[in-house]
Scaffold this motif. Structure first.
Motif, PDB file in Angstrom:
ATOM      1  N   ALA A 197     -77.540 -45.610 -53.614  1.00 61.17           N
ATOM      2  CA  ALA A 197     -78.129 -45.352 -54.934  1.00 61.17           C
ATOM      3  C   ALA A 197     -79.036 -46.505 -55.336  1.00 61.17           C
ATOM      4  N   GLY A 198     -78.663 -47.733 -54.943  1.00 63.46           N
ATOM      5  CA  GLY A 198     -79.507 -48.885 -55.220  1.00 63.46           C
ATOM      6  C   GLY A 198     -80.832 -48.839 -54.485  1.00 63.46           C
ATOM      7  N   LEU A 199     -80.896 -48.037 -53.425  1.00 60.93           N
ATOM      8  CA  LEU A 199     -82.156 -47.830 -52.696  1.00 60.93           C
ATOM      9  C   LEU A 199     -82.874 -46.571 -53.161  1.00 60.93           C
ATOM     10  N   GLY A 200     -82.343 -45.937 -54.197  1.00 64.49           N
ATOM     11  CA  GLY A 200     -82.952 -44.713 -54.700  1.00 64.49           C
ATOM     12  C   GLY A 200     -82.625 -43.489 -53.879  1.00 64.49           C
ATOM     13  N   ILE A 201     -81.509 -43.529 -53.148  1.00 67.75           N
ATOM     14  CA  ILE A 201     -81.135 -42.431 -52.257  1.00 67.75           C
ATOM     15  C   ILE A 201     -79.846 -41.788 -52.749  1.00 67.75           C
ATOM     16  N   THR A 202     -79.856 -40.474 -52.843  1.00 71.33           N
ATOM     17  CA  THR A 202     -78.638 -39.723 -53.133  1.00 71.33           C
ATOM     18  C   THR A 202     -78.243 -38.973 -51.871  1.00 71.33           C
ATOM     19  N   PRO A 203     -77.212 -39.438 -51.167  1.00 70.42           N
ATOM     20  CA  PRO A 203     -76.885 -38.823 -49.882  1.00 70.42           C
ATOM     21  C   PRO A 203     -76.101 -37.531 -50.031  1.00 70.42           C
ATOM     22  N   VAL A 204     -76.141 -36.744 -48.977  1.00 68.42           N
ATOM     23  CA  VAL A 204     -75.277 -35.582 -48.845  1.00 68.42           C
ATOM     24  C   VAL A 204     -74.005 -36.049 -48.137  1.00 68.42           C
ATOM     25  N   GLU A 205     -72.848 -35.645 -48.628  1.00 70.88           N
ATOM     26  CA  GLU A 205     -71.587 -36.034 -48.000  1.00 70.88           C
ATOM     27  C   GLU A 205     -71.033 -34.847 -47.206  1.00 70.88           C
ATOM     28  N   VAL A 206     -70.783 -35.099 -45.925  1.00 74.33           N
ATOM     29  CA  VAL A 206     -70.293 -34.044 -45.040  1.00 74.33           C
ATOM     30  C   VAL A 206     -69.129 -34.576 -44.216  1.00 74.33           C
ATOM     31  N   SER A 207     -68.431 -33.663 -43.549  1.00 79.63           N
ATOM     32  CA  SER A 207     -67.286 -34.029 -42.715  1.00 79.63           C
ATOM     33  C   SER A 207     -67.319 -33.222 -41.429  1.00 79.63           C
ATOM     34  N   SER A 208     -66.762 -33.831 -40.396  1.00 81.97           N
ATOM     35  CA  SER A 208     -66.561 -33.101 -39.152  1.00 81.97           C
ATOM     36  C   SER A 208     -65.301 -32.248 -39.273  1.00 81.97           C
ATOM     37  N   GLN A 209     -64.895 -31.635 -38.184  1.00 85.23           N
ATOM     38  CA  GLN A 209     -63.689 -30.812 -38.185  1.00 85.23           C
ATOM     39  C   GLN A 209     -62.419 -31.647 -38.014  1.00 85.23           C
ATOM     40  N   VAL A 210     -62.576 -32.959 -37.950  1.00 81.36           N
ATOM     41  CA  VAL A 210     -61.420 -33.859 -37.863  1.00 81.36           C
ATOM     42  C   VAL A 210     -60.675 -33.861 -39.197  1.00 81.36           C
ATOM     43  N   ARG A 211     -59.345 -33.864 -39.148  1.00 77.77           N
ATOM     44  CA  ARG A 211     -58.554 -33.875 -40.374  1.00 77.77           C
ATOM     45  C   ARG A 211     -57.753 -35.168 -40.550  1.00 77.77           C
ATOM     46  N   SER A 212     -57.689 -35.993 -39.536  1.00 79.41           N
ATOM     47  CA  SER A 212     -56.979 -37.271 -39.631  1.00 79.41           C
ATOM     48  C   SER A 212     -57.553 -38.213 -38.577  1.00 79.41           C
ATOM     49  N   ARG A 213     -57.293 -39.504 -38.756  1.00 78.86           N
ATOM     50  CA  ARG A 213     -57.770 -40.477 -37.761  1.00 78.86           C
ATOM     51  C   ARG A 213     -57.093 -40.229 -36.424  1.00 78.86           C
ATOM     52  N   ARG A 214     -55.881 -39.772 -36.449  1.00 81.28           N
ATOM     53  CA  ARG A 214     -55.189 -39.430 -35.207  1.00 81.28           C
ATOM     54  C   ARG A 214     -55.919 -38.312 -34.473  1.00 81.28           C
ATOM     55  N   ASP A 215     -56.315 -37.272 -35.212  1.00 77.26           N
ATOM     56  CA  ASP A 215     -57.109 -36.198 -34.600  1.00 77.26           C
ATOM     57  C   ASP A 215     -58.416 -36.739 -34.043  1.00 77.26           C
ATOM     58  N   TYR A 216     -59.037 -37.640 -34.810  1.00 79.39           N
ATOM     59  CA  TYR A 216     -60.326 -38.193 -34.388  1.00 79.39           C
ATOM     60  C   TYR A 216     -60.209 -38.865 -33.022  1.00 79.39           C
ATOM     61  N   LEU A 217     -59.166 -39.619 -32.814  1.00 83.01           N
ATOM     62  CA  LEU A 217     -59.007 -40.354 -31.564  1.00 83.01           C
ATOM     63  C   LEU A 217     -58.555 -39.459 -30.412  1.00 83.01           C
ATOM     64  N   ARG A 218     -57.800 -38.426 -30.720  1.00 82.86           N
ATOM     65  CA  ARG A 218     -57.273 -37.550 -29.676  1.00 82.86           C
ATOM     66  C   ARG A 218     -58.193 -36.375 -29.362  1.00 82.86           C
ATOM     67  N   ARG A 219     -59.030 -35.992 -30.304  1.00 88.67           N
ATOM     68  CA  ARG A 219     -59.891 -34.816 -30.127  1.00 88.67           C
ATOM     69  C   ARG A 219     -61.343 -35.172 -30.439  1.00 88.67           C
TER      70      ARG A 219
END
Length: 257
Positions: free
Chosen positions: A58-80
């Protein structure tokens, strides 16, 4: 003139000439290894500071879009890893429904294997990169902050945003000497199914590695030339002329995929 091991240690963070104590390492070397290993593990499991990144953007004048992958936990992220390469249905529908105008370049900030690296370095790098892209008259359209992200997630986001080029800033696999290394992965004509050979990577961006100014120079050169030549990957070599650090990689290692 002969060089000592002490001289060599001044040139590299690698573990060289550690010595020994009986059949093992000296206590100082063992404790240093244990400390750095713990830092690397902590970097992998650190929280992704989406709110902080959003505020800094926001300090750079940018409003980002927030998105997510199909990961539901950090454990899933590392295993899948496969789940981190695909948007979840809600994020996909949101991007499709926004009616984002096609643009030359989209930027995705993803947590990757070191959220610590992204929290510390991503916006600081953008402060150097965005003016260079503007000077080259390259418009940055969508900016997304992606949770649970692997590198390939940027290709799907870039495709939905109608971007000709996507720049994915993501935390790389932590090492014992660099738990906070940021990577920038570039894909021309992003789409699902691109291979690593079709991307360029500028890696090792952190305090003791590639600096923000040098990284921004290399990334902006690759963006400009990639758009002009309509390609990225093994066919696009870094000829930016930067001499302060080793050349950017053509194609990717698999450190953050």
């Amino acid at each position: 003139m002969s060089r000592s091991l002490a001289d060599l240690r001044e040139l590299t963070p690698a573990r060289v000439g550690l010595g020994r104590s009986g059949a093992g390492l000296p206590t100082d070397a063992l404790l240093a290894f244990t400390r750095d290993h713990a830092r690397a593990r902590d970097a992998v499991h650190a929280a992704f500071d989406v709110a902080g990144i959003r505020a800094d953007l926001a300090g750079l004048g940018i409003t980002p879009v927030e998105v997510s992958s199909q990961v539901r936990s950090r454990r899933d992220y590392l295993r899948r890893p496969d789940l981190g390469r695909m948007l979840d249905p809600a994020s996909m529908q949101m991007l499709e429904g926004r009616g984002i105008a096609p643009c030359p370049c989209a930027i995705v900030i993803g947590d990757g294997l070191s959220p610590t690296a992204v929290n510390v370095h991503a916006v600081a790098l953008l402060r150097q990169l965005l003016p260079r892209l503007a000077a080259d008259r390259i418009e940055v359209g969508a900016v997304a902050v992606a949770s649970g992200a692997r590198v390939a997630l940027g290709d799907e986001i870039g495709a939905l945003a109608g971007a000709k080029m996507v720049v994915m800033l993501i935390g790389e696999r932590p090492g014992l000497s660099a738990p906070d290394s940021l990577g920038a992965y570039l894909s021309y004509a992003p789409r699902i199914g691109l291979t690593d050979a079709e991307r360029n990577c500028v890696s090792n961006i952190h305090g003791a590695g590639l600096g923000y100014a040098e990284a921004a120079l290399r990334i902006s050169w690759l963006v400009r030339e990639g758009l002009a030549r309509q390609l990225t990957g093994i066919g696009l070599k870094d000829e930016s002329g930067g001499a302060a650090s080793p050349p950017a990689l053509s194609g990717c290692d698999n450190s953050a995929t």
